[in-house]
Motif scaffolding. Structure first.
Motif, PDB file in Angstrom:
ATOM      1  N   ILE A   1     -21.610 -46.179 -70.217  1.00 53.20           N
ATOM      2  CA  ILE A   1     -22.362 -46.130 -68.972  1.00 53.20           C
ATOM      3  C   ILE A   1     -21.514 -45.620 -67.805  1.00 53.20           C
ATOM      4  CG2 ILE A   1     -23.958 -47.941 -69.695  1.00 53.20           C
ATOM      5  CD1 ILE A   1     -22.450 -49.926 -67.994  1.00 53.20           C
ATOM      6  N   HIS A   2     -20.241 -45.369 -68.034  1.00 57.76           N
ATOM      7  CA  HIS A   2     -19.366 -44.837 -66.983  1.00 57.76           C
ATOM      8  C   HIS A   2     -19.360 -43.307 -67.042  1.00 57.76           C
ATOM      9  CE1 HIS A   2     -17.903 -49.003 -67.200  1.00 57.76           C
ATOM     10  NE2 HIS A   2     -17.476 -48.825 -65.963  1.00 57.76           N
ATOM     11  N   THR A   3     -20.471 -42.694 -66.692  1.00 57.49           N
ATOM     12  CA  THR A   3     -20.540 -41.232 -66.694  1.00 57.49           C
ATOM     13  C   THR A   3     -21.598 -40.760 -65.712  1.00 57.49           C
ATOM     14  OG1 THR A   3     -20.831 -39.267 -68.086  1.00 57.49           O
ATOM     15  CG2 THR A   3     -22.237 -41.168 -68.573  1.00 57.49           C
ATOM     16  N   GLU A   4     -21.376 -39.576 -65.163  1.00 60.24           N
ATOM     17  CA  GLU A   4     -22.369 -38.931 -64.310  1.00 60.24           C
ATOM     18  C   GLU A   4     -23.184 -37.903 -65.079  1.00 60.24           C
ATOM     19  OE1 GLU A   4     -21.140 -38.710 -59.819  1.00 60.24           O
ATOM     20  OE2 GLU A   4     -19.497 -37.839 -60.993  1.00 60.24           O
ATOM     21  N   LEU A   5     -22.830 -37.670 -66.339  1.00 60.85           N
ATOM     22  CA  LEU A   5     -23.531 -36.653 -67.120  1.00 60.85           C
ATOM     23  C   LEU A   5     -24.921 -37.109 -67.542  1.00 60.85           C
ATOM     24  CD1 LEU A   5     -20.671 -35.255 -69.396  1.00 60.85           C
ATOM     25  CD2 LEU A   5     -21.530 -34.360 -67.224  1.00 60.85           C
ATOM     26  N   VAL A   6     -25.102 -38.411 -67.731  1.00 56.58           N
ATOM     27  CA  VAL A   6     -26.415 -38.953 -68.116  1.00 56.58           C
ATOM     28  C   VAL A   6     -27.116 -39.417 -66.849  1.00 56.58           C
ATOM     29  CG1 VAL A   6     -27.646 -40.690 -69.471  1.00 56.58           C
ATOM     30  CG2 VAL A   6     -25.530 -39.670 -70.361  1.00 56.58           C
ATOM     31  N   LYS A   7     -28.192 -38.738 -66.484  1.00 48.55           N
ATOM     32  CA  LYS A   7     -28.885 -39.061 -65.241  1.00 48.55           C
ATOM     33  C   LYS A   7     -29.846 -40.233 -65.406  1.00 48.55           C
ATOM     34  CE  LYS A   7     -26.700 -35.818 -63.199  1.00 48.55           C
ATOM     35  NZ  LYS A   7     -25.563 -36.190 -62.327  1.00 48.55           N
ATOM     36  N   SER A   8     -30.612 -40.252 -66.508  1.00 50.19           N
ATOM     37  CA  SER A   8     -31.603 -41.311 -66.715  1.00 50.19           C
ATOM     38  C   SER A   8     -31.893 -41.438 -68.196  1.00 50.19           C
ATOM     39  CB  SER A   8     -32.889 -40.980 -65.962  1.00 50.19           C
ATOM     40  OG  SER A   8     -33.923 -41.906 -66.280  1.00 50.19           O
ATOM     41  N   VAL A   9     -32.278 -42.633 -68.618  1.00 50.50           N
ATOM     42  CA  VAL A   9     -32.703 -42.850 -70.011  1.00 50.50           C
ATOM     43  C   VAL A   9     -34.163 -43.289 -70.045  1.00 50.50           C
ATOM     44  CG1 VAL A   9     -30.393 -43.340 -70.887  1.00 50.50           C
ATOM     45  CG2 VAL A   9     -31.800 -45.215 -69.993  1.00 50.50           C
ATOM     46  N   GLY A  10     -34.924 -42.865 -69.043  1.00 50.21           N
ATOM     47  CA  GLY A  10     -36.365 -43.096 -69.051  1.00 50.21           C
ATOM     48  C   GLY A  10     -36.756 -44.559 -68.897  1.00 50.21           C
ATOM     49  N   PRO A  11     -37.757 -45.006 -69.656  1.00 52.26           N
ATOM     50  CA  PRO A  11     -38.254 -46.390 -69.528  1.00 52.26           C
ATOM     51  C   PRO A  11     -37.195 -47.452 -69.786  1.00 52.26           C
ATOM     52  CG  PRO A  11     -39.784 -45.043 -70.808  1.00 52.26           C
ATOM     53  CD  PRO A  11     -38.550 -44.227 -70.623  1.00 52.26           C
ATOM     54  N   LEU A  12     -36.134 -47.105 -70.552  1.00 52.43           N
ATOM     55  CA  LEU A  12     -35.073 -48.078 -70.831  1.00 52.43           C
ATOM     56  C   LEU A  12     -34.330 -48.495 -69.563  1.00 52.43           C
ATOM     57  CD1 LEU A  12     -33.600 -46.668 -74.169  1.00 52.43           C
ATOM     58  CD2 LEU A  12     -35.096 -48.644 -73.869  1.00 52.43           C
ATOM     59  N   GLU A  13     -34.484 -47.704 -68.491  1.00 50.31           N
ATOM     60  CA  GLU A  13     -33.863 -48.060 -67.218  1.00 50.31           C
ATOM     61  C   GLU A  13     -34.349 -49.422 -66.721  1.00 50.31           C
ATOM     62  OE1 GLU A  13     -31.587 -46.418 -65.468  1.00 50.31           O
ATOM     63  OE2 GLU A  13     -31.505 -44.513 -66.546  1.00 50.31           O
ATOM     64  N   HIS A  14     -35.534 -49.854 -67.144  1.00 50.45           N
ATOM     65  CA  HIS A  14     -36.101 -51.118 -66.680  1.00 50.45           C
ATOM     66  C   HIS A  14     -35.528 -52.319 -67.435  1.00 50.45           C
ATOM     67  CE1 HIS A  14     -39.190 -49.270 -64.123  1.00 50.45           C
ATOM     68  NE2 HIS A  14     -39.259 -48.335 -65.055  1.00 50.45           N
ATOM     69  N   VAL A  15     -34.832 -52.063 -68.553  1.00 51.65           N
ATOM     70  CA  VAL A  15     -34.356 -53.160 -69.397  1.00 51.65           C
ATOM     71  C   VAL A  15     -32.838 -53.168 -69.529  1.00 51.65           C
ATOM     72  CG1 VAL A  15     -34.515 -54.215 -71.686  1.00 51.65           C
ATOM     73  CG2 VAL A  15     -36.515 -53.049 -70.714  1.00 51.65           C
ATOM     74  N   LEU A  16     -32.257 -52.006 -69.741  1.00 50.57           N
ATOM     75  CA  LEU A  16     -30.836 -51.910 -70.060  1.00 50.57           C
ATOM     76  C   LEU A  16     -30.010 -51.545 -68.833  1.00 50.57           C
ATOM     77  CD1 LEU A  16     -30.972 -49.902 -73.426  1.00 50.57           C
ATOM     78  CD2 LEU A  16     -30.683 -52.380 -73.139  1.00 50.57           C
ATOM     79  N   ASN A  17     -28.738 -51.920 -68.883  1.00 50.24           N
ATOM     80  CA  ASN A  17     -27.773 -51.393 -67.929  1.00 50.24           C
ATOM     81  C   ASN A  17     -27.453 -49.967 -68.365  1.00 50.24           C
ATOM     82  OD1 ASN A  17     -26.009 -51.281 -65.806  1.00 50.24           O
ATOM     83  ND2 ASN A  17     -24.355 -52.368 -66.847  1.00 50.24           N
ATOM     84  N   THR A  18     -27.586 -49.028 -67.470  1.00 59.90           N
ATOM     85  CA  THR A  18     -27.474 -47.608 -67.796  1.00 59.90           C
ATOM     86  C   THR A  18     -26.462 -46.943 -66.877  1.00 59.90           C
ATOM     87  OG1 THR A  18     -29.185 -46.958 -66.214  1.00 59.90           O
ATOM     88  CG2 THR A  18     -29.921 -47.612 -68.447  1.00 59.90           C
ATOM     89  N   PRO A  19     -26.095 -45.691 -67.166  1.00 61.72           N
ATOM     90  CA  PRO A  19     -25.187 -44.987 -66.251  1.00 61.72           C
ATOM     91  C   PRO A  19     -25.689 -44.960 -64.808  1.00 61.72           C
ATOM     92  CG  PRO A  19     -25.318 -43.798 -68.321  1.00 61.72           C
ATOM     93  CD  PRO A  19     -26.324 -44.910 -68.411  1.00 61.72           C
ATOM     94  N   SER A  20     -26.994 -44.784 -64.622  1.00 60.21           N
ATOM     95  CA  SER A  20     -27.542 -44.761 -63.270  1.00 60.21           C
ATOM     96  C   SER A  20     -27.322 -46.099 -62.563  1.00 60.21           C
ATOM     97  CB  SER A  20     -29.039 -44.434 -63.313  1.00 60.21           C
ATOM     98  OG  SER A  20     -29.606 -44.511 -62.026  1.00 60.21           O
TER      99      SER A  20
END
Length: 443
Positions: A194-213
């Motif tokens: 999750i320490h990256t700027e290359l991944v902007k979003s992971v869609g609906p998983l943003e509501h559940v998981l800790n993500t790069p964003s």
């Protein structure tokens, strides 16, 4: 298990995709060191991301990445030297005071323990931002002004020895030590990607998981982003407890007051030193205690976390700290960083095969080598003499290293011999004058 399957499993493990039953161990049986097994994957992905970022024209510097990896290696040195002493309390409580016997070979226990460990991580991570004395260790991780995979490796040497208390309720409930320690590692390994700027979003998983964003927000020094998104794996904890924030404008990474140095010990100890100085200046024992236990932004007359309206908002175009090094010294530092890194990763994965004294001696030498690298990057006054002594020490110690192949030993001897000759012939008298502190504008 074939080599390809092993690689695939290692990569999937970074996303908490695990073979559940394969991770089961009896309660007190030693478990694999999943963090050390992941180190080669970490390094390969750091290099691949660096290549992409360099092609795109920004977001990565070799000096910053070297500083981050140096902090990670220092943490591993302490981890395998002390051989898991931070886990003794958990084992003791489980042995003597557990209320139940949670099955160690049950998929249900596996996933419930995952939730328990992640819940504990949220609260410790929150405390590490809201309790100044704990922040003194955690600020190491936030000290980079960049945000990339190498930043994930920038870790405090002491933080792991402050977190054990939040997990003791799991021991009281009867969660087997083997299952707890397994998930404690899985949780940390997940947080690498999750320490990256290359991944902007992971869609609906943003509501559940800790993500790069979400984690980019957490690393921002913007006032609106401070003390937000503490999650390890599940972002739901932040949503439940009011610390969640969506990523809007691009975060400005780093600390509110940045540490302008690549020296390992300066980065590790800077805030501890500041606390020691500020505690002496506080009037009355209550204020002295608050300086230790309240937030890092607290000042007398404000609330526990300070007054956010008085915090400075960083200029998104502020200059990033760096040092300007002559080309030959850049090559020298890069070569010695690789020569230090490769055997260090190998030793971290196999340290249990060696006597305690061997591990201790190698650890001391590695910490000294990492210190020298930081001094070279900073152009420190003691760097020339320290590097000369390091090359001599490495040449002597290579005769006693049994875990490196003969070819690698020959190459290492050649590198240190040439380096020693370079040190002597050049005198290195110009290092402290040729390495300049600079601030390069944001890319």
């Amino acid at each position: 298990m074939g080599p390809l399957r092993s690689v695939v499993d290692g990569l999937l493990g970074m996303f908490y995709v695990r073979n559940v039953t394969a991770s089961f161990r009896p309660p007190l049986e030693p478990i694999p060191n999943y963090i050390e097994q992941s180190l080669p994957y970490f390094m390969v992905l750091v290099v691949l991301e660096a290549l992409v970022l360099r092609v795109r024209g920004g977001g990565w510097r070799i000096t910053d990445a070297t500083g981050s990896v140096t902090q990670g290696l220092a943490q591993e040195v302490l981890r395998y030297t002390l051989r898991g002493c931070e886990g003794w309390a958990y084992v003791y409580v489980w042995r003597h005071w557990r209320c139940f016997d949670v099955p160690w070979d049950s998929p249900a226990s596996f996933w419930l323990t995952m939730l328990g460990v992640d819940f504990g991580y949220y609260w410790f991570h929150r405390a590490s931002h809201e309790v100044n004395l704990v922040w003194a260790s955690h600020q190491v991780h936030h000290s980079s002004e960049f945000y990339n995979l190498s930043t994930a490796l920038r870790q405090s040497m002491v933080q792991q020895y402050l977190s054990w208390g939040v997990y003791l309720p799991l021991a009281l409930l009867g969660v087997a030590p083997s299952m707890f320690f397994t998930h404690a590692q899985f949780n940390l390994v997940y947080q690498f990607w999750i320490h990256t700027e290359l991944v902007k979003s992971v869609g609906p998983l943003e509501h559940v998981l800790n993500t790069p964003s979400h984690h980019r927000v957490h690393h921002g020094s913007n006032v609106k982003y401070l003390d937000k998104n503490y999650a390890g794996v599940l972002i739901v904890w932040d949503r439940l407890f009011g610390t969640f924030c969506w990523e809007e404008e691009t975060p400005t990474y780093g600390l509110v007051h940045n540490i302008e140095s690549y020296d390992m010990w300066t980065i590790q100890l800077a805030h501890f030193r500041w606390i020691a100085s500020d505690v002496r200046e506080q009037v009355g024992w209550k204020n002295k205690l608050k300086r230790l236990l309240y937030g890092p932004g607290w000042v007398p007359g404000t609330g526990r976390l300070g007054d956010a309206s008085t915090f400075p908002d960083p200029d998104p175009k502020r200059a990033r700290f760096d040092t300007a090094m002559p080309g030959w010294l850049q090559v020298y530092t890069a070569v010695h960083f690789i020569v230090t890194l490769v055997p260090a990763v190998n030793f971290a994965q196999n340290h249990l095969l060696y006597p305690v004294l061997t591990s201790l001696l190698y650890s001391v030498q590695l910490l000294y080598g990492l210190t020298c690298l930081g001094w070279l990057l900073d152009g420190a006054r003691l760097a020339p003499l320290a590097e000369l002594l390091r090359c001599c020490l490495c040449l002597v110690s290579l005769s006693y290293i049994a875990w490196l192949p003969a070819f690698a030993l020959t190459v290492a001897r050649a590198i240190f011999t040439v380096s020693l000759l370079v040190c002597i012939s050049l005198g290195w008298g110009d290092i402290t004058t040729s390495v300049k502190m600079v601030k390069a504008k944001m890319e």
